[in-house]
Scaffold this motif. Structure first.
Motif, mmCIF file in Angstrom:
data_model
loop_
_atom_site.group_PDB
_atom_site.id
_atom_site.type_symbol
_atom_site.label_atom_id
_atom_site.label_comp_id
_atom_site.label_asym_id
_atom_site.label_seq_id
_atom_site.Cartn_x
_atom_site.Cartn_y
_atom_site.Cartn_z
ATOM 1 N N GLU A 1 0.737 -1.316 -0.007
ATOM 2 C CA GLU A 1 0.084 0.032 -0.149
ATOM 3 C C GLU A 1 0.748 1.237 -0.083
ATOM 4 O O GLU A 1 0.560 2.179 -0.673
ATOM 5 C CB GLU A 1 -0.725 -0.041 1.037
ATOM 6 C CG GLU A 1 -2.088 -1.029 1.259
ATOM 7 C CD GLU A 1 -2.557 -1.190 2.458
ATOM 8 O OE1 GLU A 1 -2.384 -0.476 3.374
ATOM 9 O OE2 GLU A 1 -3.693 -2.045 2.486
ATOM 10 N N GLU A 2 1.774 1.132 0.751
ATOM 11 C CA GLU A 2 2.659 2.402 0.738
ATOM 12 C C GLU A 2 3.489 2.429 -0.490
ATOM 13 O O GLU A 2 3.993 3.641 -0.873
ATOM 14 C CB GLU A 2 3.851 2.514 2.165
ATOM 15 C CG GLU A 2 2.947 2.559 3.574
ATOM 16 C CD GLU A 2 2.289 3.844 3.603
ATOM 17 O OE1 GLU A 2 2.450 4.869 2.764
ATOM 18 O OE2 GLU A 2 1.288 3.900 4.360
ATOM 19 N N TRP A 3 4.045 1.671 -0.972
ATOM 20 C CA TRP A 3 4.784 1.628 -2.544
ATOM 21 C C TRP A 3 3.764 2.309 -3.380
ATOM 22 O O TRP A 3 3.982 2.909 -4.029
ATOM 23 C CB TRP A 3 4.821 0.105 -2.860
ATOM 24 C CG TRP A 3 6.349 -0.235 -3.153
ATOM 25 C CD1 TRP A 3 6.972 -0.370 -4.325
ATOM 26 C CD2 TRP A 3 7.302 -0.419 -2.179
ATOM 27 N NE1 TRP A 3 8.242 -0.462 -4.211
ATOM 28 C CE2 TRP A 3 8.351 -0.792 -2.887
ATOM 29 C CE3 TRP A 3 7.516 -0.159 -0.730
ATOM 30 C CZ2 TRP A 3 9.730 -0.895 -2.276
ATOM 31 C CZ3 TRP A 3 8.592 -0.505 -0.183
ATOM 32 C CH2 TRP A 3 9.826 -0.738 -0.831
ATOM 33 N N VAL A 4 2.152 2.058 -3.359
ATOM 34 C CA VAL A 4 1.397 2.508 -4.314
ATOM 35 C C VAL A 4 1.388 4.208 -3.994
ATOM 36 O O VAL A 4 1.346 5.079 -4.734
ATOM 37 C CB VAL A 4 0.006 2.054 -4.445
ATOM 38 C CG1 VAL A 4 -0.851 2.654 -5.196
ATOM 39 C CG2 VAL A 4 0.435 0.531 -4.858
ATOM 40 N N ALA A 5 1.163 4.381 -2.693
ATOM 41 C CA ALA A 5 1.101 5.802 -1.974
ATOM 42 C C ALA A 5 2.092 6.697 -2.474
ATOM 43 O O ALA A 5 1.904 7.734 -2.596
ATOM 44 C CB ALA A 5 0.605 5.743 -0.516
ATOM 45 N N HIS A 6 3.362 6.127 -2.267
ATOM 46 C CA HIS A 6 4.608 7.031 -2.542
ATOM 47 C C HIS A 6 4.839 7.050 -3.961
ATOM 48 O O HIS A 6 6.200 7.406 -4.327
ATOM 49 C CB HIS A 6 5.515 6.494 -1.708
ATOM 50 C CG HIS A 6 5.612 7.121 -0.147
ATOM 51 N ND1 HIS A 6 4.552 6.258 0.699
ATOM 52 C CD2 HIS A 6 5.805 8.234 0.475
ATOM 53 C CE1 HIS A 6 4.370 7.015 1.717
ATOM 54 N NE2 HIS A 6 5.440 8.040 1.624
ATOM 55 N N GLN A 7 4.127 6.324 -4.668
ATOM 56 C CA GLN A 7 4.546 6.069 -6.374
ATOM 57 C C GLN A 7 5.888 5.605 -6.739
ATOM 58 O O GLN A 7 6.661 6.252 -7.301
ATOM 59 C CB GLN A 7 4.300 7.691 -7.031
ATOM 60 C CG GLN A 7 2.881 8.083 -6.982
ATOM 61 C CD GLN A 7 2.444 9.265 -7.563
ATOM 62 O OE1 GLN A 7 3.535 9.839 -8.141
ATOM 63 N NE2 GLN A 7 1.465 9.535 -7.631
ATOM 64 N N VAL A 8 6.392 4.523 -5.805
ATOM 65 C CA VAL A 8 7.700 3.662 -5.828
ATOM 66 C C VAL A 8 7.752 3.297 -7.412
ATOM 67 O O VAL A 8 8.856 3.739 -8.037
ATOM 68 C CB VAL A 8 7.930 2.894 -4.963
ATOM 69 C CG1 VAL A 8 9.248 2.052 -5.070
ATOM 70 C CG2 VAL A 8 7.803 3.470 -3.479
ATOM 71 N N PRO A 9 6.991 2.617 -7.837
ATOM 72 C CA PRO A 9 7.290 1.924 -9.173
ATOM 73 C C PRO A 9 7.317 2.771 -10.229
ATOM 74 O O PRO A 9 6.567 3.783 -10.394
ATOM 75 C CB PRO A 9 6.158 0.780 -9.385
ATOM 76 C CG PRO A 9 5.307 0.697 -8.048
ATOM 77 C CD PRO A 9 5.664 2.199 -7.281
ATOM 78 N N GLN A 10 8.178 2.513 -11.074
ATOM 79 C CA GLN A 10 8.279 3.184 -12.356
ATOM 80 C C GLN A 10 8.188 2.058 -13.437
ATOM 81 O O GLN A 10 7.067 1.821 -13.890
ATOM 82 C CB GLN A 10 9.509 4.095 -12.830
ATOM 83 C CG GLN A 10 9.411 5.492 -11.894
ATOM 84 C CD GLN A 10 10.453 6.312 -12.088
ATOM 85 O OE1 GLN A 10 11.295 6.045 -13.122
ATOM 86 N NE2 GLN A 10 10.813 7.321 -11.321
ATOM 87 N N CYS A 11 9.306 1.342 -13.832
ATOM 88 C CA CYS A 11 9.129 0.433 -14.844
ATOM 89 C C CYS A 11 8.650 -0.900 -14.046
ATOM 90 O O CYS A 11 7.901 -2.009 -14.604
ATOM 91 C CB CYS A 11 10.547 -0.162 -15.341
ATOM 92 S SG CYS A 11 11.543 -0.989 -14.474
#
Length: 148
Positions: free
Chosen positions: A86-96
């Motif tokens: 959830e935090e990965w999504v909230a912090h917009q971590v992924p690019q590729c």
């Protein structure tokens, strides 16, 4: 070879030296764990073995016999994994996104060991390579997941 994968007991008839990565992907169809370098450097293949971040590309199946393996596919069974996602999504971590399953599993392993890690502890524990360079966002997501 018997072990537990994502809270499910399994038995595979594979060679003891087969890398865990290929057993996950080819034998069990769990393709969330990625192949990156094949020499345990990049971390794209990181899973948890008995709660410890482990590079599955160099871990022989014999090393996981009788142990518990957790992958990105664990679903909602692990509250810590769900929170990190959830935090990965909230912090917009992924690019590729290619390295992210391994990054997430390394973060979960860290948070299982240290409930509120410092920046230095995060930097020391998260040695996975991200070619997109989202390390600042990764650190922020880990801090946020630790606080929840």
């Amino acid at each position: 070879m018997r072990f537990t994968i994502n809270q499910r007991a399994v038995e595979l008839d594979v060679e003891p030296e087969m890398p865990l990565l290929w057993a996950l992907r080819d034998e069990l169809g769990l393709t969330g764990t990625k192949y990156g370098c094949g020499v345990a450097y990049c971390g794209a293949c990181t899973v948890l073995v008995d709660g410890q971040p482990t590079r599955s590309c160099v871990t022989p199946m014999a090393a996981v016999a009788g142990k518990t393996v957790t992958t990105i596919e664990d679903g909602n069974h692990s509250a810590k994994l769900q929170r990190v996602r959830e935090e990965w999504v909230a912090h917009q971590v992924p690019q590729c996104g290619y390295c992210q399953p391994g990054q997430i599993m390394a973060a979960v392993g860290l948070l299982l060991e240290k409930a509120d890690p410092s920046d230095a502890e995060i930097d020391a524990a998260i040695t996975n390579v991200c070619r997109c360079g989202t390390y600042t966002r990764i650190r922020a997501a880990i801090h946020a997941a630790a606080k929840s």
